[in-house]
Design an enzyme around this catalytic site. Structure first.
Site, mmCIF file in Angstrom:
data_model
loop_
_atom_site.group_PDB
_atom_site.id
_atom_site.type_symbol
_atom_site.label_atom_id
_atom_site.label_comp_id
_atom_site.label_asym_id
_atom_site.label_seq_id
_atom_site.Cartn_x
_atom_site.Cartn_y
_atom_site.Cartn_z
ATOM 1 N N ARG A 94 0.835 -1.208 0.000
ATOM 2 C CA ARG A 94 0.000 0.000 0.000
ATOM 3 C C ARG A 94 0.871 1.260 0.000
ATOM 4 O O ARG A 94 0.942 1.981 -0.993
ATOM 5 C CB ARG A 94 -0.943 -0.043 1.223
ATOM 6 C CG ARG A 94 -2.075 0.961 1.176
ATOM 7 C CD ARG A 94 -1.705 2.346 1.617
ATOM 8 N NE ARG A 94 -1.102 2.393 2.953
ATOM 9 C CZ ARG A 94 -0.516 3.481 3.444
ATOM 10 N NH1 ARG A 94 -0.449 4.598 2.726
ATOM 11 N NH2 ARG A 94 0.034 3.470 4.653
ATOM 12 N N ASP A 95 1.617 1.491 1.069
ATOM 13 C CA ASP A 95 2.368 2.749 1.188
ATOM 14 C C ASP A 95 3.476 2.793 0.136
ATOM 15 O O ASP A 95 3.772 3.859 -0.428
ATOM 16 C CB ASP A 95 2.973 2.853 2.595
ATOM 17 C CG ASP A 95 3.160 4.289 3.064
ATOM 18 O OD1 ASP A 95 2.958 5.210 2.260
ATOM 19 O OD2 ASP A 95 3.507 4.483 4.239
ATOM 20 N N HIS B 78 5.637 4.410 12.570
ATOM 21 C CA HIS B 78 5.609 4.272 11.105
ATOM 22 C C HIS B 78 6.638 5.253 10.550
ATOM 23 O O HIS B 78 6.348 6.427 10.333
ATOM 24 C CB HIS B 78 4.186 4.600 10.659
ATOM 25 C CG HIS B 78 3.928 4.604 9.196
ATOM 26 N ND1 HIS B 78 3.231 3.598 8.545
ATOM 27 C CD2 HIS B 78 4.228 5.495 8.225
ATOM 28 C CE1 HIS B 78 3.122 3.884 7.263
ATOM 29 N NE2 HIS B 78 3.721 5.038 7.037
ATOM 30 N N HIS C 58 9.199 6.719 7.847
ATOM 31 C CA HIS C 58 9.789 6.814 6.507
ATOM 32 C C HIS C 58 11.279 7.103 6.740
ATOM 33 O O HIS C 58 11.706 7.414 7.861
ATOM 34 C CB HIS C 58 9.076 7.889 5.683
ATOM 35 C CG HIS C 58 7.711 7.427 5.233
ATOM 36 N ND1 HIS C 58 7.448 7.037 3.947
ATOM 37 C CD2 HIS C 58 6.553 7.251 5.916
ATOM 38 C CE1 HIS C 58 6.176 6.652 3.850
ATOM 39 N NE2 HIS C 58 5.618 6.773 5.038
ATOM 40 N N CYS D 236 5.147 9.358 0.033
ATOM 41 C CA CYS D 236 3.752 9.766 0.217
ATOM 42 C C CYS D 236 3.438 10.747 -0.895
ATOM 43 O O CYS D 236 4.126 11.763 -1.021
ATOM 44 C CB CYS D 236 3.523 10.409 1.578
ATOM 45 S SG CYS D 236 1.833 11.030 1.767
ATOM 46 N N ASN E 158 9.262 4.098 3.017
ATOM 47 C CA ASN E 158 9.227 3.635 4.409
ATOM 48 C C ASN E 158 10.559 2.982 4.720
ATOM 49 O O ASN E 158 11.266 2.521 3.825
ATOM 50 C CB ASN E 158 8.131 2.563 4.579
ATOM 51 C CG ASN E 158 6.758 3.100 4.313
ATOM 52 O OD1 ASN E 158 6.353 3.246 3.174
ATOM 53 N ND2 ASN E 158 6.042 3.411 5.368
#
Ligand code: HMG
Ligand code: MG
Length: 293
Positions: free
Chosen positions: A14-15, A206, A208, A240, A249
């Site tokens: 996803r990310d 979370h 990055h 992002c 990430n």
């Protein structure tokens, strides 16, 4: 300080994939998730039921969920922004829903065209419905350390947003360093405040990795505060789309290696992560953070 085994959430499908300039073909996404499922990871964020106009890379999340081979014991979660997204996500049989807001007003406005308060009202019915159907739930708080538009974010702002989300009955919070700029001291300052309001088992960090500090941040949180929930992306891919300059990430393989060296048993097979990351090479190219072959 007790140091429980790290609980790692894979967010690459996803990310990671949402931020690539092109759309990764469906079969490659399915192969990536299936390869990750074999690595020992217990949770994989496999897609996002967001507006396909806003993030075209995630438009085929229904098909991803329909075609992956679900390994028993693995949670396949998805990002859900609103009621429309939840309807789609439930039809796709997600295993956990993740809603999102931010600690910075200008980031929230740019990202989802809502104030923080409005974004929390937007997810209120989503949370209620998810609870009715008995699925687990997480909430992301983006820009918890630095905002690309508003600079450094005060820990008290993050605590305030966390409390509002707790008020909705959300008991898993993923605290996002969206632009990958936090330092270990900034992580310490935030955790000093946050842990007064949020139990350690409800916190995921979370990170990055724009400035290469994510592993140091995670180790500081784990070894000094006993925080053991971490998100990462195999191959370190991503960024992002709404945070200028943000890179991927932290690479899952870096976190696994760092924790294993420090005595934290992750249960994740690094060779299998490497095999999963290799599947992304043709699609991510130079955006692939760590494993390039
Ligand atoms: P909205 O209020 O409907 O407004 O959605 P909009 O103008 O953005 O909507 C545009 C169109 O999308 C409309 O269709 C909506 O109906 C439709 P139109 O009328 O033009 O035909 N739409 C949807 N379609 C399918 N599924 C949906 C959906 N929602 C709206 N769920 C909203 C506002 C925020 C929901 C929308 O703009 C959106 O989905 N944005 C994408 C947000 C996103 O995916 N961001 C990236 C992920 S968050 C992140 O990366 C941070 C994180 O990793 C943590 C960190 O690092 O900090 C989690
Ligand atoms: Mg992120």
């Amino acid at each position: 300080m007790s140091r429980p085994a790290p609980r790692l959430v894979e967010v690459g499908p996803r990310d990671g994939l949402q931020s690539l300039p092109g759309v990764v073909p469906l079969e490659a996404k399915v192969a990536f998730v299936d390869a990750l499922s074999l690595s020992g990871l217990s949770e994989i964020e496999a897609g996002a039921f967001v507006s396909p106009k806003a993030v075209p890379q995630m438009a085929d999340s229904e098909k991803v969920f329909a075609q992956i081979t679900r390994k028993p014991g693995v949670i396949y979660s998805a990002l859900v922004p609103n009621e429309k997204g939840l309807e789609r996500a439930l039809a796709a049989k997600i295993g956990k829903a993740a809603v999102f807001t931010a600690a910075s007003e200008p980031f929230n406005q740019t990202h989802i065209h809502a104030t923080i308060a409005e974004s929390i009202e937007r997810v209120r019915p989503v949370v209620a419905k998810v609870k009715t159907v008995g699925l687990p739930l997480r909430a992301y708080i983006s820009t918890a350390f630095w905002c690309p538009f508003d600079g450094q974010i005060a820990p008290k702002k993050v605590v305030e947003v966390a409390r509002r989300l707790q008020g909705l009955g959300i008991n898993e919070l993923s605290i996002g360093d969206t632009i990958g700029k936090a330092s270990p001291d900034e992580v310490r300052r935030l955790l000093d405040e946050l842990l007064k309001s949020v139990p350690v088992e409800q916190i995921f960090l979370h990170f990055h990795d724009t400035y290469g500090k994510a592993v140091a941040n995670a180790l500081a949180a784990w070894s000094e505060f006993g925080v053991y929930g971490f998100d990462a992306s195999t191959g370190g891919v991503g960024g992002c789309p709404y945070a200028p300059g943000a890179s991927g990430n932290v690479a899952m393989e870096d976190l696994v290696s760092a924790f294993e060296s420090a005595g934290g048993r992750t249960g994740v097979d690094a060779a299998k992560l490497k095999a999963a990351a290799a599947l992304l090479v043709p699609h991510a190219g130079p955006r692939l953070g760590k494993i390039s072959a």
